[in-house]
Write a protein that holds these residues in place. Structure first.
Motif, PDB file in Angstrom:
ATOM      1  N   LEU A  63       0.817  -1.220   0.000  1.00 37.00           N
ATOM      2  CA  LEU A  63       0.000   0.000   0.000  1.00 37.00           C
ATOM      3  C   LEU A  63       0.850   1.269   0.000  1.00 37.00           C
ATOM      4  N   ARG A  64       2.176   1.089   0.017  1.00 35.84           N
ATOM      5  CA  ARG A  64       3.124   2.198   0.015  1.00 35.84           C
ATOM      6  C   ARG A  64       2.897   3.144   1.198  1.00 35.84           C
ATOM      7  N   CYS A  65       2.784   2.513   2.375  1.00 37.40           N
ATOM      8  CA  CYS A  65       2.652   3.278   3.609  1.00 37.40           C
ATOM      9  C   CYS A  65       3.492   2.588   4.680  1.00 37.40           C
ATOM     10  N   LEU A  66       3.553   3.173   5.835  1.00 37.66           N
ATOM     11  CA  LEU A  66       4.272   2.572   6.953  1.00 37.66           C
ATOM     12  C   LEU A  66       3.355   1.582   7.672  1.00 37.66           C
ATOM     13  N   PRO A  67       3.922   0.531   8.246  1.00 32.16           N
ATOM     14  CA  PRO A  67       3.097  -0.376   9.048  1.00 32.16           C
ATOM     15  C   PRO A  67       2.361   0.374  10.160  1.00 32.16           C
ATOM     16  N   SER A  68       3.018   1.362  10.737  1.00 30.57           N
ATOM     17  CA  SER A  68       2.366   2.147  11.797  1.00 30.57           C
ATOM     18  C   SER A  68       1.148   2.902  11.276  1.00 30.57           C
ATOM     19  N   ASP A  69       1.141   3.254   9.986  1.00 31.63           N
ATOM     20  CA  ASP A  69      -0.033   3.910   9.401  1.00 31.63           C
ATOM     21  C   ASP A  69      -1.250   2.990   9.454  1.00 31.63           C
ATOM     22  N   LEU A  70      -1.024   1.695   9.226  1.00 25.72           N
ATOM     23  CA  LEU A  70      -2.134   0.735   9.311  1.00 25.72           C
ATOM     24  C   LEU A  70      -2.693   0.682  10.736  1.00 25.72           C
ATOM     25  N   ILE A  71      -1.809   0.761  11.718  1.00 20.50           N
ATOM     26  CA  ILE A  71      -2.247   0.731  13.117  1.00 20.50           C
ATOM     27  C   ILE A  71      -2.957   2.027  13.482  1.00 20.50           C
ATOM     28  N   ILE A  72      -2.418   3.148  13.036  1.00 18.42           N
ATOM     29  CA  ILE A  72      -3.060   4.440  13.310  1.00 18.42           C
ATOM     30  C   ILE A  72      -4.463   4.474  12.711  1.00 18.42           C
TER      31      ILE A  72
END
Length: 81
Positions: A63-72
């Motif tokens: 998804l071209r994002c950070l893993p932390s973005d998924l958690i946020i």
């Protein structure tokens, strides 16, 4: 005091579905990019399966994002209720 929150499994699935659609991916395309099965993506989005940390990292990369973005995004979903 915060009200009732959504189950994190359900919230993660909703967040993943939203981010996947924003990226313009079908479940099949996301699965291919993340090197996981399409049915697994579906089960995660439905809140029936919980991804491992490895899968979270693969999904984020796809998804071209950070893993932390998924958690946020999951946290946001939890408290939208």
């Amino acid at each position: 005091m915060l009200g009732e929150s959504l189950d994190p499994k359900i919230a993660f699935g909703k967040a993943l579905r939203r981010l996947r659609k924003q990226a313009g991916f079908t479940q099949e395309q996301l699965a291919l990019e993340a090197d996981i099965r399409r049915t697994y993506v579906s089960l995660i989005e439905l809140g029936q399966n919980q991804p491992t940390i490895t899968v979270i990292f693969r999904l984020a990369k796809a998804l071209r994002c950070l893993p932390s973005d998924l958690i946020i995004e999951t946290e946001k979903e939890c408290w939208l209720q």
